[in-house]
Design a protein around this motif. Structure first.
Motif, mmCIF file in Angstrom:
data_model
loop_
_atom_site.group_PDB
_atom_site.id
_atom_site.type_symbol
_atom_site.label_atom_id
_atom_site.label_comp_id
_atom_site.label_asym_id
_atom_site.label_seq_id
_atom_site.Cartn_x
_atom_site.Cartn_y
_atom_site.Cartn_z
ATOM 1 N N ARG A 135 -7.038 10.643 -0.498
ATOM 2 C CA ARG A 135 -8.046 9.872 0.242
ATOM 3 C C ARG A 135 -9.352 9.798 -0.531
ATOM 4 N NH1 ARG A 135 -6.822 7.861 5.061
ATOM 5 N NH2 ARG A 135 -8.092 6.309 4.019
ATOM 6 N N CYS A 136 -9.903 8.607 -0.600
ATOM 7 C CA CYS A 136 -11.156 8.438 -1.341
ATOM 8 C C CYS A 136 -12.315 8.979 -0.492
ATOM 9 C CB CYS A 136 -11.387 6.958 -1.623
ATOM 10 S SG CYS A 136 -10.123 6.266 -2.681
ATOM 11 N N VAL A 189 -5.348 1.218 5.085
ATOM 12 C CA VAL A 189 -6.009 2.514 4.937
ATOM 13 C C VAL A 189 -7.387 2.460 5.628
ATOM 14 C CG1 VAL A 189 -4.771 3.483 2.973
ATOM 15 C CG2 VAL A 189 -6.607 1.850 2.543
ATOM 16 N N LEU A 228 -0.603 -5.474 -11.764
ATOM 17 C CA LEU A 228 -0.831 -6.653 -12.613
ATOM 18 C C LEU A 228 -0.923 -6.304 -14.096
ATOM 19 C CD1 LEU A 228 -3.501 -8.713 -10.624
ATOM 20 C CD2 LEU A 228 -1.087 -9.271 -10.940
ATOM 21 N N GLY A 235 -4.962 0.389 -9.040
ATOM 22 C CA GLY A 235 -4.209 -0.652 -8.327
ATOM 23 C C GLY A 235 -3.899 -1.855 -9.199
ATOM 24 N N ILE A 282 0.831 -1.215 0.000
ATOM 25 C CA ILE A 282 0.000 0.000 0.000
ATOM 26 C C ILE A 282 0.866 1.266 0.000
ATOM 27 C CG2 ILE A 282 -0.287 0.017 2.525
ATOM 28 C CD1 ILE A 282 -3.020 1.004 0.015
ATOM 29 N N PHE A 335 1.961 1.835 -3.438
ATOM 30 C CA PHE A 335 0.803 2.259 -4.228
ATOM 31 C C PHE A 335 0.506 3.741 -4.007
ATOM 32 C CE2 PHE A 335 -3.699 3.211 -4.469
ATOM 33 C CZ PHE A 335 -3.931 2.892 -5.796
HETATM 34 C C1 MYR Z 1 -7.706 5.974 0.413
HETATM 35 O O1 MYR Z 1 -8.873 6.283 0.600
HETATM 36 O O2 MYR Z 1 -6.861 6.103 1.292
HETATM 37 C C2 MYR Z 1 -7.270 5.421 -0.893
HETATM 38 C C3 MYR Z 1 -7.460 3.969 -0.844
HETATM 39 C C4 MYR Z 1 -6.985 3.276 -2.058
HETATM 40 C C5 MYR Z 1 -6.768 1.855 -1.756
HETATM 41 C C6 MYR Z 1 -6.254 1.154 -2.945
HETATM 42 C C7 MYR Z 1 -5.635 -0.134 -2.625
HETATM 43 C C8 MYR Z 1 -4.955 -0.649 -3.852
HETATM 44 C C9 MYR Z 1 -4.420 -1.980 -3.659
HETATM 45 C C10 MYR Z 1 -3.869 -2.527 -4.929
HETATM 46 C C11 MYR Z 1 -4.190 -3.949 -5.069
HETATM 47 C C12 MYR Z 1 -3.579 -4.582 -6.247
HETATM 48 C C13 MYR Z 1 -3.957 -6.005 -6.362
HETATM 49 C C14 MYR Z 1 -3.112 -6.697 -7.333
#
Ligand code: MYR
Length: 185
Positions: A72-73, A147, A92, A87, A61, A64
């Motif tokens: 933030r969503c 998160v 991928l 993501g 994370i 990412f």
């Molecule tokens: C937030 O509100 O803080 C943003 C949240 C975004 C979370 C995204 C998680 C992405 C994880 C990627 C997974 C990939 C799987 C292969």
């Protein structure tokens, strides 16, 4: 016979990417095979893959958030879109469709038409209960927990078991409020 011509930069990167993707897929397959040998029970392999994915997700994370510049969503719907379009693309090289929201807006499906983990894979009859891609559900669960979202992530459809797509169901169990890190005096 066509004369040998040097590859252009783009062609070299494309073939390196393809080789990396194949190596990744084959390495994952070898790991699942080893787990099946070591643990013997498919349920145990499912659990192990999920736990490995979770451990990856809690670390992934940070990468990412740093690389994606996603802020933030505002709600779980935005989170779903970010996972599906940003993501999955980042880690991928594919995108997923977000479908089948429940009335409360707390669970949705991610449908994958392509899944790089399963190239070259065919499951023998002895592996009917195996969730071969369980590492992915674990990754999502781990990343979302970091998160503040406790989730349950399960496979609903799996092409390795004859379904027409891969479908992951993501259910929000609890949104943990984040603590403000400083004390107000
Ligand atoms: C937030 O509100 O803080 C943003 C949240 C975004 C979370 C995204 C998680 C992405 C994880 C990627 C997974 C990939 C799987 C292969």
């Amino acid at each position: 016979m066509a004369p040998l011509a040097p590859k252009t930069g783009d062609a070299v990167f494309a073939s390196v990417d393809r080789v990396n993707a194949e190596l990744f897929t084959l390495t994952y397959g070898a790991m699942v095979r080893q787990l099946l040998t070591d643990l013997e029970e498919v349920d145990e392999v499912n659990k192990q893959l999920d736990q490995m994915g979770y451990n990856i997700g809690v670390r992934l994370i940070d990468e990412f958030l740093a690389k994606s510049n996603v802020s933030r969503c505002v709600d779980f719907k935005e989170t779903a879109d970010v996972i599906a379009k940003v993501g999955f693309k980042m880690f991928l090289g594919i995108t997923a469709s977000v479908t089948s929201w429940d009335a409360e807006g707390t669970s949705f499906s991610l449908v994958l038409e392509d899944n790089p983990l399963v190239d070259f894979v065919e499951l023998p009859d002895t592996c009917q209960g195996l969730h071969y891609c369980n590492i992915l559900s674990g990754v999502l669960r781990g990343a979302l927990e970091m998160v503040s979202m406790k989730t349950e992530v399960t496979w609903v459809r799996d092409m390795l078991h004859g379904d027409d797509a891969y479908e992951l169901r993501v259910k929000l169990l609890k949104q943990v409020p984040e603590e403000y890190p400083y004390k107000d005096d």
